[in-house]
Design an enzyme around this catalytic site. Structure first.
Site, PDB file in Angstrom:
ATOM      1  N   ASP A  70      39.426  47.632  44.101  1.00 45.73           N
ATOM      2  CA  ASP A  70      38.816  46.546  45.232  1.00 45.73           C
ATOM      3  C   ASP A  70      37.884  47.396  45.977  1.00 45.73           C
ATOM      4  O   ASP A  70      38.008  47.099  47.357  1.00 45.73           O
ATOM      5  CB  ASP A  70      39.859  45.656  46.107  1.00 45.73           C
ATOM      6  N   ASP A 129      36.013  40.684  48.540  1.00 45.44           N
ATOM      7  CA  ASP A 129      37.181  40.920  48.194  1.00 45.44           C
ATOM      8  C   ASP A 129      37.685  42.409  48.066  1.00 45.44           C
ATOM      9  O   ASP A 129      37.836  43.119  46.905  1.00 45.44           O
ATOM     10  CB  ASP A 129      37.717  40.112  46.960  1.00 45.44           C
ATOM     11  N   ASP A 181      33.393  37.233  44.194  1.00 48.32           N
ATOM     12  CA  ASP A 181      34.265  38.092  44.845  1.00 48.32           C
ATOM     13  C   ASP A 181      33.440  39.638  44.427  1.00 48.32           C
ATOM     14  O   ASP A 181      33.621  40.044  43.456  1.00 48.32           O
ATOM     15  CB  ASP A 181      35.667  38.168  44.383  1.00 48.32           C
ATOM     16  N   HIS A 183      44.049  33.383  52.155  1.00 46.95           N
ATOM     17  CA  HIS A 183      45.356  32.744  51.542  1.00 46.95           C
ATOM     18  C   HIS A 183      46.249  32.134  52.696  1.00 46.95           C
ATOM     19  O   HIS A 183      46.196  32.918  53.963  1.00 46.95           O
ATOM     20  CB  HIS A 183      46.337  33.723  50.838  1.00 46.95           C
ATOM     21  N   ASP A 197      48.397  34.812  54.350  1.00 51.02           N
ATOM     22  CA  ASP A 197      47.686  35.798  55.318  1.00 51.02           C
ATOM     23  C   ASP A 197      47.403  35.358  56.788  1.00 51.02           C
ATOM     24  O   ASP A 197      47.541  36.249  57.484  1.00 51.02           O
ATOM     25  CB  ASP A 197      46.125  35.943  54.856  1.00 51.02           C
ATOM     26  N   GLU A 219      34.805  38.103  39.842  1.00 52.75           N
ATOM     27  CA  GLU A 219      35.070  39.305  40.546  1.00 52.75           C
ATOM     28  C   GLU A 219      34.747  40.615  39.957  1.00 52.75           C
ATOM     29  O   GLU A 219      35.262  40.464  38.670  1.00 52.75           O
ATOM     30  CB  GLU A 219      36.450  39.308  41.358  1.00 52.75           C
ATOM     31  N   GLU A 242      39.618  31.736  39.336  1.00 47.62           N
ATOM     32  CA  GLU A 242      39.062  33.328  39.398  1.00 47.62           C
ATOM     33  C   GLU A 242      39.796  34.138  38.213  1.00 47.62           C
ATOM     34  O   GLU A 242      40.925  34.513  38.225  1.00 47.62           O
ATOM     35  CB  GLU A 242      39.608  33.818  40.837  1.00 47.62           C
ATOM     36  N   ASP A 247      43.145  47.356  39.923  1.00 44.69           N
ATOM     37  CA  ASP A 247      42.143  46.552  40.877  1.00 44.69           C
ATOM     38  C   ASP A 247      41.967  47.267  42.171  1.00 44.69           C
ATOM     39  O   ASP A 247      42.629  47.109  43.141  1.00 44.69           O
ATOM     40  CB  ASP A 247      42.750  45.205  41.303  1.00 44.69           C
TER      41      ASP A 247
HETATM   42  C1  XLS Z   1      43.342  39.575  43.249  1.00 45.64           C
HETATM   43  C2  XLS Z   1      42.472  38.615  43.565  1.00 45.64           C
HETATM   44  C3  XLS Z   1      42.725  37.613  44.674  1.00 45.64           C
HETATM   45  C4  XLS Z   1      42.062  36.528  44.863  1.00 45.64           C
HETATM   46  C5  XLS Z   1      42.541  35.502  45.809  1.00 45.64           C
HETATM   47  O1  XLS Z   1      43.474  40.498  42.611  1.00 45.64           O
HETATM   48  O2  XLS Z   1      41.352  38.927  43.571  1.00 45.64           O
HETATM   49  O3  XLS Z   1      42.373  38.561  45.901  1.00 45.64           O
HETATM   50  O4  XLS Z   1      40.792  36.701  45.008  1.00 45.64           O
HETATM   51  O5  XLS Z   1      43.606  34.887  45.495  1.00 45.64           O
HETATM   52 NI    NI Z   2      39.517  38.108  44.103  1.00 44.15          NI
HETATM   53 NI    NI Z   3      40.970  41.060  42.657  1.00 45.73          NI
END
Ligand code: XLS
Ligand code: NI
Ligand code: NI
Length: 442
Positions: free
Chosen positions: A314, A344, A301, A106, A109, A273, A237, A312
Site C-alpha cells: 500500500d 488506499d 484504489d 470502514h 475506523d 486497486e 474490490e 499489500d
Molecule cells: C485491503 C483493501 C481494503 C479495501 C477496503 O487490502 O484494499 O483496504 O480497500 O476494505
Molecule cells: Ni483497497
Molecule cells: Ni489493499
C-alpha cells in the site's frame, strides 16, 4: 457530545497551494492545480481524490515484526468515543488543508466497536453526527463507505463465507448499518472487499457453498439498498490473497465471472486497486481494461506495491508510467461517474511524523495530475489511438466485417481461404516504437 474547542492538529501547515513545477516547497502542489481545465473539465473533477480513514487517520505503522511507530500527538492511547470524535476533527483538518474533496472509511475506523452490536451501532451513530457536521462545514464528501468484516475474531473464518451461520447474520447486520450510515452521509458508493472471504485450506472448505453464501449476501445487500433508497454505486474490490491464501474476489476477471454467474453484474461495478493487481500477477492496466471491457469499472484504489515484496504494501503512487496508463484507461472510459482516486495507501513505518502524511498525499496527487495531463496529451496527439485503429483495419471491411456481423461461418471462411490460398501478410506490432512514443510525452 460536547462541542470541541477549535484545536489545531497540524500546526504550522497551511492549506496546500498550487505553486507550479518550479516550486521547491515540499508542501505545495507542483502539478495538481484543482481548477485547471484538462479537456474541458477541472483536474479536481477528473481525479476526485479521496483520503482513506483507515490508513491516514488510523494507521499506526505497525508491521508483523514491530509495533506502530506513528507519532500522532492527538492520540490519547484509548479507543474511546471521545478519541473517535477528536480523530474526526483531525481527519477533516487534514483533508481541508490538503484540498481533498472526498474520503472513505470502514465503520470501525470511525467509531469503536462496542460490547455488543447495539452498542457498536450507537457508537457509530454518535460519530456519524460529527462526520456529517464536518462534511457540511467543509464541503468534503464521502466517496464510499464500507464495513470492516475482517479485524474482529468472530470473522476468523470469513464473514459472508463463514462456516458459522451466526457470523453471516452478524455481518449482514453490520453491513445493513454501514449502508444506512453511508446513505445518511450522502456517500456516492459502497465497497465490498472480501476481507476474509476465501480459504486457508481446501481440506476444510466447501467452496461451492461458500460462493453461494457470498452471492446470497450481496443479493440481500442489493435488496436492502433499494428498500432504503440508497442510490450510491456498489463496488466489489478484487484481491487475490492476504489475509487468506485465496480470496474469492481474486482478480477483475474472477469477480466479473462471479457477478455474472450469480446475476449481480447489473448491481455492482469494480473498485480496482493497483497493489492487488500486482499480487494477482497482473498490471493495473490489465485489471482496468478487463473491467472496462465489461462496462464495469467504477472506482480505483490508488496505491502501488513493491515488486520485490509479496504483500499489500500500500505505498503511495509515484510512478508516472503507472499513472499515465491509469489515466489513459480512465479517459478512454469517459472519466469517473461515482468513483474516484482513493488513496488506499500508507506512509512507510520509517515516515512516522504527521507531516509525512502531507508529503505522501501531495506526491500521489501530483503524480496523478501529471498522469492525467500526459494521458490527455497522448490522446490529443492521436498517434497511439490511430495505430491501434489501423492495426485492426482488416476487420473494417471484407471478410473481417463479415465475421464481425455474423454473416459467415466455417464453411464460408474455408471457401474464402481456398480461393485466397494464404492469409494476407501481417504488419509489425511496433511495440518499441509505441514505448518510445509514450516516453516522448513523459
Ligand atoms: C485491503 C483493501 C481494503 C479495501 C477496503 O487490502 O484494499 O483496504 O480497500 O476494505
Ligand atoms: Ni483497497
Ligand atoms: Ni489493499
Amino acid at each position: 457530545m460536547k462541542k470541541s474547542a477549535a484545536r489545531e492538529f497540524f500546526p504550522g501547515i497551511d492549506k496546500v497551494q498550487y505553486e507550479g513545477p518550479k516550486s521547491k516547497n515540499p508542501l505545495a502542489f507542483k502539478h495538481y492545480n484543482p481548477d485547471e481545465l484538462v479537456d474541458g473539465k477541472t483536474m479536481k473533477d477528473h481525479l476526485r481524490f479521496s483520503v482513506t480513514y483507515w490508513h491516514t487517520i488510523r494507521g499506526q505503522l505497525a508491521d508483523m515484526f514491530g509495533v506502530g511507530t506513528a507519532i500522532r500527538p492527538w492520540e490519547d492511547g484509548t479507543n474511546s468515543l471521545a478519541m473517535a470524535e477528536t480523530r474526526a476533527r483531525v481527519a477533516f483538518e487534514f483533508m481541508e488543508k490538503l484540498g481533498a474533496p472526498y474520503y472513505a472509511f470502514h465503520d470501525r475506523d470511525v467509531a469503536p466497536e462496542g460490547r455488543d452490536l447495539r452498542e457498536s451501532n450507537k457508537n457509530l451513530d454518535a460519530i456519524v453526527r460529527v462526520l456529517k457536521a464536518e462534511q457540511e462545514r467543509t464541503g468534503i464528501k464521502l466517496l464510499w463507505g464500507t464495513a470492516c468484516l475482517f479485524v474482529h475474531p468472530r470473522y476468523c473464518h470469513g464473514a459472508a463465507t463463514s462456516c458459522n451461520a451466526d457470523v453471516f447474520a452478524y455481518a449482514a447486520a453490520q453491513v445493513k448499518k454501514a449502508i444506512e450510515v453511508t446513505h445518511e452521509l450522502g456517500g456516492e458508493g459502497y465497497v465490498f472487499w472480501g476481507g476474509r472471504e476465501g480459504y486457508s485450506t481446501l481440506l476444510n472448505t466447501d467452496l461451492k457453498r461458500e460462493l453461494d453464501h457470498l452471492a446470497a449476501f450481496l443479493h440481500m445487500a442489493v435488496d436492502y439498498r433499494k428498500s432504503v433508497g440508497f442510490k450510491g454505486q456498489f463496488y466489489i474490490e478484487p484481491k487475490p490473497k492476504e489475509p487468506t491464501k485465496h480470496q474469492y474476489d481474486s482478480d477483475a476477471a474472477a469477480c466479473l465471472n462471479f457477478l455474472r454467474q450469480y446475476d449481480l453484474l447489473k448491481s455492482l461495478k469494480l473498485n480496482i486497486e493497483t497493489n492487488h493487481a500486482t499480487l494477482a500477477g497482473h498490471t493495473m492496466q490489465h485489471e482496468l481494461e478487463t473491467a472496462i471491457a465489461a462496462n464495469a469499472l467504477g472506482s480505483i484504489d490508488a496505491n502501488t506495491g513493491d515488486l520485490l515484496l509479496g504483500w499489500d504494501t500500500d505505498q503511495f503512487p509515484t510512478n508516472l508510467y503507472l499513472t499515465t496508463e491509469v489515466m489513459l484507461s480512465i479517459l478512454k472510459m469517459g472519466g469517473f461517474a461515482t468513483g474516484g482516486t482513493n488513496f488506499d495507501a500508507k506512509v512507510r513505518r520509517e515516515s512516522f511524523e504527521p507531516v509525512d502524511l502531507f508529503h505522501a498525499h501531495i506526491g500521489g496527487m501530483d503524480t496523478f495530475a501529471r498522469g492525467l495531463k500526459i494521458a490527455s496529451a497522448i490522446r490529443k496527439d492521436g498517434r497511439l489511438a490511430e495505430f491501434v485503429k489501423c492495426r485492426y483495419s482488416s476487420w473494417d471491411s471484407g471478410v473481417g466485417a463479415d465475421i464481425e456481423k455474423g454473416k459467415v461461418g466455417f464453411k464460408e471462411l474455408e471457401a474464402y481461404m481456398l480461393k485466397q490460398g494464404e492469409a494476407a501478410a501481417n504488419t509489425s506490432g511496433r511495440q518499441e516504437l509505441l514505448e518510445n512514443l509514450i516516453n516522448d510525452f513523459i
